[in-house]
Design a protein around this motif. Structure first.
Motif, PDB file in Angstrom:
ATOM      1  N   UNK A  70       0.782  -1.232  -0.057  1.00 51.83           N
ATOM      2  CA  UNK A  70       0.095  -0.110  -0.077  1.00 51.83           C
ATOM      3  C   UNK A  70       0.895   1.265   0.061  1.00 51.83           C
ATOM      4  N   UNK A  71       0.754   2.107  -0.970  1.00 50.28           N
ATOM      5  CA  UNK A  71       1.371   3.290  -1.137  1.00 50.28           C
ATOM      6  C   UNK A  71       0.266   4.527  -0.604  1.00 50.28           C
ATOM      7  N   UNK A  72       0.596   5.034   0.903  1.00 50.16           N
ATOM      8  CA  UNK A  72      -0.033   6.032   1.169  1.00 50.16           C
ATOM      9  C   UNK A  72       0.218   7.345   0.803  1.00 50.16           C
ATOM     10  N   UNK A  73      -0.404   8.308   0.176  1.00 43.21           N
ATOM     11  CA  UNK A  73       0.286   9.555  -0.469  1.00 43.21           C
ATOM     12  C   UNK A  73      -0.710  10.801  -0.069  1.00 43.21           C
ATOM     13  N   UNK A  74      -0.100  11.826  -0.294  1.00 35.91           N
ATOM     14  CA  UNK A  74      -0.639  13.219   0.046  1.00 35.91           C
ATOM     15  C   UNK A  74      -1.907  13.208  -1.033  1.00 35.91           C
ATOM     16  N   UNK A  75      -1.787  12.908  -2.079  1.00 36.76           N
ATOM     17  CA  UNK A  75      -2.833  12.992  -3.126  1.00 36.76           C
ATOM     18  C   UNK A  75      -2.753  11.983  -4.097  1.00 36.76           C
ATOM     19  N   UNK A  76      -3.605  11.183  -4.111  1.00 38.44           N
ATOM     20  CA  UNK A  76      -3.720   9.980  -4.899  1.00 38.44           C
ATOM     21  C   UNK A  76      -3.979  10.420  -6.484  1.00 38.44           C
ATOM     22  N   UNK A  77      -4.552  11.577  -6.724  1.00 36.18           N
ATOM     23  CA  UNK A  77      -4.928  12.058  -7.785  1.00 36.18           C
ATOM     24  C   UNK A  77      -3.549  12.312  -8.711  1.00 36.18           C
ATOM     25  N   UNK A  78      -2.561  12.506  -8.221  1.00 35.92           N
ATOM     26  CA  UNK A  78      -1.184  12.898  -8.792  1.00 35.92           C
ATOM     27  C   UNK A  78      -0.124  11.684  -8.501  1.00 35.92           C
ATOM     28  N   UNK A  79      -0.446  10.889  -7.807  1.00 34.48           N
ATOM     29  CA  UNK A  79       0.545   9.778  -7.628  1.00 34.48           C
ATOM     30  C   UNK A  79       0.292   8.865  -8.917  1.00 34.48           C
ATOM     31  N   UNK A  80       0.818   8.977 -10.020  1.00 34.74           N
ATOM     32  CA  UNK A  80       0.456   8.072 -11.242  1.00 34.74           C
ATOM     33  C   UNK A  80       1.410   7.392 -11.288  1.00 34.74           C
ATOM     34  N   UNK A  81       1.292   6.448 -12.568  1.00 28.09           N
ATOM     35  CA  UNK A  81       2.342   5.565 -12.888  1.00 28.09           C
ATOM     36  C   UNK A  81       3.624   6.010 -13.208  1.00 28.09           C
ATOM     37  N   UNK A  82       3.704   7.247 -13.727  1.00 30.78           N
ATOM     38  CA  UNK A  82       5.285   7.732 -13.852  1.00 30.78           C
ATOM     39  C   UNK A  82       6.106   7.984 -12.650  1.00 30.78           C
ATOM     40  N   UNK A  83       5.517   8.021 -11.453  1.00 28.98           N
ATOM     41  CA  UNK A  83       6.191   7.993 -10.199  1.00 28.98           C
ATOM     42  C   UNK A  83       6.390   6.668  -9.799  1.00 28.98           C
ATOM     43  N   UNK A  84       6.055   5.694 -10.201  1.00 28.02           N
ATOM     44  CA  UNK A  84       6.157   4.441  -9.372  1.00 28.02           C
ATOM     45  C   UNK A  84       7.304   3.604  -9.671  1.00 28.02           C
ATOM     46  N   UNK A  85       7.859   3.916 -11.086  1.00 31.93           N
ATOM     47  CA  UNK A  85       9.079   3.035 -11.457  1.00 31.93           C
ATOM     48  C   UNK A  85       9.093   1.941 -11.557  1.00 31.93           C
ATOM     49  N   UNK A  86       7.998   1.206 -12.105  1.00 29.53           N
ATOM     50  CA  UNK A  86       7.428  -0.197 -12.159  1.00 29.53           C
ATOM     51  C   UNK A  86       7.165  -0.334 -13.601  1.00 29.53           C
ATOM     52  N   UNK A  87       8.030  -1.078 -14.548  1.00 26.70           N
ATOM     53  CA  UNK A  87       7.612  -1.518 -15.785  1.00 26.70           C
ATOM     54  C   UNK A  87       6.941  -3.016 -15.910  1.00 26.70           C
ATOM     55  N   UNK A  88       6.844  -3.694 -14.876  1.00 26.42           N
ATOM     56  CA  UNK A  88       6.376  -5.028 -14.996  1.00 26.42           C
ATOM     57  C   UNK A  88       4.855  -4.849 -14.723  1.00 26.42           C
ATOM     58  N   UNK A  89       3.855  -5.308 -15.368  1.00 25.95           N
ATOM     59  CA  UNK A  89       2.469  -5.033 -14.947  1.00 25.95           C
ATOM     60  C   UNK A  89       1.999  -6.123 -13.656  1.00 25.95           C
ATOM     61  N   UNK A 142      -9.573   1.920   4.628  1.00 28.19           N
ATOM     62  CA  UNK A 142     -10.187   1.746   3.550  1.00 28.19           C
ATOM     63  C   UNK A 142      -9.541   0.992   2.562  1.00 28.19           C
ATOM     64  N   UNK A 143      -8.415   1.204   2.072  1.00 28.51           N
ATOM     65  CA  UNK A 143      -7.492   0.453   1.372  1.00 28.51           C
ATOM     66  C   UNK A 143      -7.457  -1.075   2.005  1.00 28.51           C
ATOM     67  N   UNK A 144      -7.313  -1.342   3.054  1.00 27.08           N
ATOM     68  CA  UNK A 144      -7.321  -2.904   3.744  1.00 27.08           C
ATOM     69  C   UNK A 144      -8.493  -3.594   3.677  1.00 27.08           C
ATOM     70  N   UNK A 145      -9.787  -2.562   3.698  1.00 27.90           N
ATOM     71  CA  UNK A 145     -11.114  -3.298   3.588  1.00 27.90           C
ATOM     72  C   UNK A 145     -11.105  -3.782   1.964  1.00 27.90           C
ATOM     73  N   UNK A 146     -10.534  -2.960   1.060  1.00 29.87           N
ATOM     74  CA  UNK A 146     -10.600  -3.407  -0.254  1.00 29.87           C
ATOM     75  C   UNK A 146      -9.564  -4.437  -0.794  1.00 29.87           C
ATOM     76  N   UNK A 147      -8.417  -4.532   0.120  1.00 34.20           N
ATOM     77  CA  UNK A 147      -7.321  -5.192  -0.171  1.00 34.20           C
ATOM     78  C   UNK A 147      -6.769  -5.881   0.935  1.00 34.20           C
ATOM     79  N   UNK A 148      -7.429  -7.179   1.239  1.00 31.68           N
ATOM     80  CA  UNK A 148      -6.921  -7.863   2.564  1.00 31.68           C
ATOM     81  C   UNK A 148      -5.550  -8.384   2.446  1.00 31.68           C
ATOM     82  N   UNK A 149      -5.009  -8.386   1.220  1.00 28.58           N
ATOM     83  CA  UNK A 149      -3.811  -8.923   0.983  1.00 28.58           C
ATOM     84  C   UNK A 149      -2.540  -7.874   1.446  1.00 28.58           C
ATOM     85  N   UNK A 150      -2.803  -6.739   1.725  1.00 28.43           N
ATOM     86  CA  UNK A 150      -1.784  -5.817   2.110  1.00 28.43           C
ATOM     87  C   UNK A 150      -0.830  -6.268   3.237  1.00 28.43           C
TER      88      UNK A 150
END
Length: 235
Positions: free
Chosen positions: A125-144, A187-195
Motif C-alpha cells: 500500500x502506497x499512502x500519499x498526500x494526493x492520490x490524484x497525482x501519484x500516477x504510473x510515472x512516479x512508481x518506477x514499475x515496468x512489470x504489469x 479503506x485500502x485494507x477493506x478493499x485489499x486484505x492482501x496488503x
C-alpha cells in the motif's frame, strides 16, 4: 573551501510562506523539517518557487531550482541529498546527475525493492498526500504483474491536505495526520486484505509512523528511513 556542516544530510525543502524574519514553529519529531529526527547533522535549502501545489502537480519548470538548491547543499557539506516532498521524485534523475553525492528524493525509490521482499500474492500500500497525482510515472514499475500488487490511497480533502496548501502553512496537526492516514489505510485494507507492507509517499507522514505501525501491525517504510540508510552508507 570550508564546509559549513561537514558530513551532513542535505534536505531540499519546499516554500512554506513564512514571512521574512519570522521564526517558524518547530515541527514534530519525525518530520524531515526537524533536525532532531536524525542522529546526524542536517542542512536545508529552500527550492525557490516550489510550493506544495505545484510540486504535487508536477511543474517541470521547477527542475532548475531543484538542481541549484542541491548544488548549494553540497557546497555546504551535504554528503547525501533528500527532500521534503515525495512528489519531487520527478526531479530525481536531474538532481542525481547534477551532484556527486547519493540522492534519494522520495521514498518511492524503495518501491521495487520492497515488492521483491514480499510473497508473490502479497500487496503493498502506497499512502500519499494526493492520490490524484501519484500516477504510473512516479512508481518506477515496468512489470504489469508488479504494478498489480501496488494499491494507492491518498488523504486528499482532509485537514492536513488543506493546511499544506495555505501560505503560510500552519503548524502540523499531528492528530489530524494520524486520523487521515489511519482512515485511508482502513479503506485500502477493506478493499485489499492482501496488503502486507505500507510505504509512505508523503514526507510528512513519518511523524505518525509509530502510531500506524501499532494500528496496522504491519511494516511501515518512509523517507526518514531511506535517509538514515543513505547516511549510514556514505564514508
Amino acid at each position: 573551501m570550508t564546509l559549513e556542516t561537514p558530513h551532513a544530510l542535505g534536505i531540499l525543502k519546499l516554500e512554506r510562506g513564512v514571512p521574512l524574519g519570522a521564526t517558524p514553529p518547530t515541527p514534530p519529531r519525525g518530520s524531515m523539517l526537524n533536525p532532531a529526527s536524525f542522529d546526524f547533522p542536517v542542512v536545508y535549502e529552500t527550492v525557490e518557487g516550489a510550493w506544495v501545489e505545484n510540486v504535487v502537480r508536477g511543474d517541470p519548470a521547477l527542475e532548475s531550482a531543484f538542481i541549484a538548491a542541491a548544488r548549494r547543499l553540497v557546497e555546504r557539506g551535504a554528503v547525501a541529498i533528500s527532500s521534503t516532498c515525495g512528489f519531487s521524485i520527478r526531479h530525481q534523475a536531474a538532481v542525481a546527475a547534477s551532484v556527486n553525492v547519493p540522492v534519494g528524493m522520495s521514498s518511492l525509490l524503495l518501491l521495487p525493492a520492497l515488492l521483491r521482499q514480499l510473497p508473490p500474492l502479497a500487496k503493498l500500500a502506497v499512502l500519499t498526500y494526493d492520490s490524484n497525482f501519484c500516477g504510473e510515472d512516479l512508481l518506477g514499475l515496468d512489470d504489469p504483474n508488479e504494478r498489480a500488487r501496488v494499491v494507492i490511497g491518498g488523504i486528499e480533502g482532509g485537514k492536513f491536505w488543506h493546511d499544506e496548501l495555505k501560505r503560510p502553512a500552519p503548524p502540523t496537526d499531528v492528530a489530524a495526520v494520524e486520523a487521515d492516514v489511519a482512515s485511508c489505510l482502513a479503506r485500502l485494507r477493506d478493499a485489499h486484505p492482501q496488503i502486507a507492507v505500507i510505504l509512505f509517499e508523503c514526507a510528512a507522514f513519518p511523524i505518525v509512523a509509530p502510531a500506524i505501525r501499532r494500528i496496522a501491525r504491519l511494516p511501515v517504510y518512509d523517507i526518514v528511513g531511506l535517509c538514515r540508510q543513505m547516511m549510514a552508507s556514505v564514508p
